[in-house]
Design a protein around this motif. Structure first.
Motif, PDB file in Angstrom:
ATOM      1  N   UNK A 228       0.909  28.501   1.766  1.00  0.00           N
ATOM      2  CA  UNK A 228       0.955  26.993   1.569  1.00  0.00           C
ATOM      3  C   UNK A 228      -0.130  26.618   2.663  1.00  0.00           C
ATOM      4  N   UNK A 229      -0.858  25.480   2.305  1.00  0.00           N
ATOM      5  CA  UNK A 229      -1.916  24.974   3.512  1.00  0.00           C
ATOM      6  C   UNK A 229      -1.755  23.450   3.552  1.00  0.00           C
ATOM      7  N   UNK A 230      -2.072  23.309   4.653  1.00  0.00           N
ATOM      8  CA  UNK A 230      -1.608  21.832   5.068  1.00  0.00           C
ATOM      9  C   UNK A 230      -2.723  20.968   6.083  1.00  0.00           C
ATOM     10  N   UNK A 231      -2.492  19.539   6.234  1.00  0.00           N
ATOM     11  CA  UNK A 231      -3.123  18.714   7.028  1.00  0.00           C
ATOM     12  C   UNK A 231      -2.843  19.162   8.427  1.00  0.00           C
ATOM     13  N   UNK A 232      -1.904  19.872   8.697  1.00  0.00           N
ATOM     14  CA  UNK A 232      -1.567  20.232   9.972  1.00  0.00           C
ATOM     15  C   UNK A 232      -2.371  21.661  10.693  1.00  0.00           C
ATOM     16  N   UNK A 233      -3.307  21.910   9.687  1.00  0.00           N
ATOM     17  CA  UNK A 233      -4.448  22.982   9.918  1.00  0.00           C
ATOM     18  C   UNK A 233      -3.822  24.358   9.956  1.00  0.00           C
ATOM     19  N   UNK A 234      -2.762  24.549   9.429  1.00  0.00           N
ATOM     20  CA  UNK A 234      -2.154  25.990   9.338  1.00  0.00           C
ATOM     21  C   UNK A 234      -2.028  26.271   7.854  1.00  0.00           C
ATOM     22  N   UNK A 235      -1.792  27.604   7.694  1.00  0.00           N
ATOM     23  CA  UNK A 235      -1.396  28.148   6.520  1.00  0.00           C
ATOM     24  C   UNK A 235       0.055  28.816   6.762  1.00  0.00           C
ATOM     25  N   UNK A 236       0.863  28.924   5.918  1.00  0.00           N
ATOM     26  CA  UNK A 236       2.311  29.452   5.848  1.00  0.00           C
ATOM     27  C   UNK A 236       2.566  30.551   4.917  1.00  0.00           C
ATOM     28  N   UNK A 237       3.075  31.482   5.319  1.00  0.00           N
ATOM     29  CA  UNK A 237       3.383  32.429   4.197  1.00  0.00           C
ATOM     30  C   UNK A 237       5.025  32.516   4.019  1.00  0.00           C
ATOM     31  N   UNK A 238       5.568  32.547   2.907  1.00  0.00           N
ATOM     32  CA  UNK A 238       6.841  32.279   2.543  1.00  0.00           C
ATOM     33  C   UNK A 238       7.248  33.423   1.742  1.00  0.00           C
ATOM     34  N   UNK A 239       8.718  33.927   1.820  1.00  0.00           N
ATOM     35  CA  UNK A 239       9.015  34.976   0.692  1.00  0.00           C
ATOM     36  C   UNK A 239      10.426  34.789   0.240  1.00  0.00           C
ATOM     37  N   UNK A 240      10.523  35.613  -0.835  1.00  0.00           N
ATOM     38  CA  UNK A 240      12.091  35.400  -1.464  1.00  0.00           C
ATOM     39  C   UNK A 240      12.249  36.827  -2.222  1.00  0.00           C
ATOM     40  N   UNK A 241      13.629  36.913  -2.339  1.00  0.00           N
ATOM     41  CA  UNK A 241      14.050  38.097  -3.073  1.00  0.00           C
ATOM     42  C   UNK A 241      13.707  37.927  -4.705  1.00  0.00           C
ATOM     43  N   UNK A 242      12.693  38.098  -5.157  1.00  0.00           N
ATOM     44  CA  UNK A 242      12.377  37.806  -6.600  1.00  0.00           C
ATOM     45  C   UNK A 242      13.274  38.764  -7.585  1.00  0.00           C
ATOM     46  N   UNK A 243      13.437  39.845  -7.042  1.00  0.00           N
ATOM     47  CA  UNK A 243      14.051  41.037  -7.892  1.00  0.00           C
ATOM     48  C   UNK A 243      15.646  40.288  -8.270  1.00  0.00           C
ATOM     49  N   UNK A 244      16.179  39.733  -7.171  1.00  0.00           N
ATOM     50  CA  UNK A 244      17.451  39.307  -7.437  1.00  0.00           C
ATOM     51  C   UNK A 244      17.640  38.281  -8.389  1.00  0.00           C
ATOM     52  N   UNK A 245      16.474  37.225  -8.260  1.00  0.00           N
ATOM     53  CA  UNK A 245      16.383  36.222  -9.257  1.00  0.00           C
ATOM     54  C   UNK A 245      16.317  36.705 -10.587  1.00  0.00           C
TER      55      UNK A 245
END
Length: 356
Positions: A228-245
Motif C-alpha cells: 500500500x502507498x500513502x500521503x505519509x510518504x511510506x509504502x507498507x507490505x502486508x501478508x496473510x495466510x492465503x492457503x488457509x482461506x
C-alpha cells in the motif's frame, strides 16, 4: 526465480494526446503476447479515455481510439475486465461507463449510476462476474454482471469515514480491498449465509498502518502479500495466510510485515507489483522507484531493497504506474504533465545475480 538485480528502466516512448493530467492506466489482458499487439487504456482530466495499441512492426504505440462525449467531467479510473471484452471507466460526473469492443469501435453499453458524486476507482474481480466502484461519497458499491451487459448493484458498503480513493479485488478470491482518505484499508467479504457483504478487517494506524491518506494498493502474484502507498510518504507490505482461506478454513487476517520509508519526499500516489516480484511506485516528487524483496534477511521477516531510482521520470506528479500483465517487462506511467511514458525493464550486465 533468478533475477539479475542490476537493471534499469529505459524510456521507450512518450505518448501524447491528452490535454489535461492523466490519472490512470490499464493494460488490456492477454495482449502483448503470442503476436497480439499490446493495448493500453488511459484516462484523463480532459474527460476522455484513450486506447493505445503497439505496432508489431515498430514496437511503438499509437492512439487507436478516443472515447469521448460520454463522461462530462474528469475520468479518474479505468479497468479492463479479465477477458478484455469490457472496459470500465469511473468519472467525477458520478457515473461509471462500461465500454465494449464491437467490430472496430468501442460502444458505451451501460452506465452505472448511484454514487452521489465523484467516482474515484473501479475494479473487476478475477472471474469478471463482479465490479466494484468507490467514490467521494465514502461508499463502495458492488455490481453483479448479468447477461446482456446488465449490471445489478448487490451491495453498498458504508464504513469509510472519508473519500475512498481506490478499490481492488484480490487476484484469486472474491475479497475486496478499499483504501481511503481516512488513512485505512478496509477488507470486505461476502457472508456465506445471507449473501451480504461486510467489512471483515480494517487496517489502520493501530495495526502499524498508515498515518495519512492511503492512495493505492497492489498484490504480488501469489496474492499472499499486498503493498500500500500513502500521503505519509511510506509504502507498507502486508501478508496473510492465503492457503488457509483458499482451503475454506475461514478468514485469515492481514498483518503488517514491513514499512519502506525515506524513498519519496512527496505523496506516493501509485504502486504496482509485477509478476516478477518488482514493486514500482510513483509519486508527487515526479519520481519512480523500484523495490525487490531481499531474500537474504528473512530472520526478522521480509525486507525490501530500493533497486532503482528514476528521478524526473515526468515533469510533474506521477499518478499511475502499471506493469504489463505479460512477460514483456513494460511499465507504463501517467502524469499531471499530460503524458504517458512506456518504459522497458532492461537487465544490465553485471556480476551481481541474486535470487528474487
Amino acid at each position: 526465480m533468478n533475477f539479475i538485480v542490476d537493471f534499469d528502466l529505459k524510456e521507450k516512448q512518450v505518448l501524447e494526446g491528452h490535454t489535461d493530467r492523466v490519472w490512470s492506466l490499464s493494460w488490456k489482458p492477454a495482449t502483448g503476447v503470442n503476436g497480439i499487439p499490446a493495448v493500453l487504456a488511459s484516462c484523463s482530466g480532459d474527460k476522455t479515455v484513450r486506447i493505445w495499441e503497439q505496432s508489431p512492426a515498430t514496437g511503438s504505440f499509437q492512439c487507436k481510439t478516443v472515447l469521448d462525449e460520454t463522461h462530462t467531467r474528469t475520468v479518474r479510473s479505468c479497468s479492463w475486465s479479465p477477458s478484455g471484452k469490457l472496459l470500465a471507466t469511473a468519472s467525477f460526473d458520478a457515473t461509471t461507463a462500461i465500454w465494449e469492443h464491437v467490430g472496430g469501435d468501442y460502444e458505451c453499453v451501460s452506465t452505472l449510476e448511484g454514487h452521489e458524486n465523484e467516482v474515484k476507482g473501479v475494479s473487476w474481480n478475477a472471474s469478471g462476474s463482479l465490479l466494484a466502484t468507490c467514490g467521494r461519497d465514502k461508499s463502495v458499491w458492488i455490481w453483479e454482471i448479468l447477461p446482456g451487459n446488465e449490471f445489478d448493484c448487490v451491495s453498498v458498503l458504508q464504513g469509510h469515514t472519508q473519500d475512498v480513493k481506490m478499490v481492488q479485488w484480490h487476484p484469486s478470491m472474491d475479497i475486496l480491498f478499499s483504501c481511503s482518505y481516512d488513512n485505512t484499508i478496509k477488507i470486505w467479504a461476502e457472508d456465506g449465509d445471507n449473501d451480504d457483504w461486510h467489512c471483515v478487517q480494517t487496517l489502520g494506524e493501530s495495526d502499524s498502518g498508515h498515518t495519512s491518506s492511503v492512495w493505492a494498493l497492489s498484490f504480488n502474484l501469489d496474492g499472499d502479500k499486498m503493498v500500500t502507498c500513502s500521503d505519509d510518504l511510506t509504502l507498507k507490505i502486508w501478508g496473510a495466510d492465503i492457503m488457509r482461506m483458499q482451503s475454506g478454513d475461514g478468514y485469515a487476517p492481514w498483518s503488517h510485515l514491513c514499512t519502506l520509508s525515506g524513498y519519496h519526499d512527496r505523496t506516493i500516489f501509485s504502486v504496482h507489483w509485477s509478476r516478477e516480484g518488482i514493486i514500482a511506485s510513483g509519486a508527487a516528487d515526479d519520481a519512480i522507484r523500484l523495490f525487490v524483496e531481499n531474500k537474504d534477511s528473512l530472520v526478522d521477516g521480509p525486507t525490501y531493497q530500493l533497486r532503482l531510482k528514476k528521478d524526473k521520470a515526468h515533469n510533474m506528479d506521477v499518478n499511475s504506474v502499471k506493469w504489463s500483465s505479460m512477460e514483456n517487462r513494460l511499465l507504463a506511467s501517467a502524469s499531471d504533465d499530460g503524458t504517458i511514458k512506456i518504459w522497458e525493464l532492461v537487465s544490465l550486465p553485471g556480476p551481481n545475480k541474486l535470487p528474487l
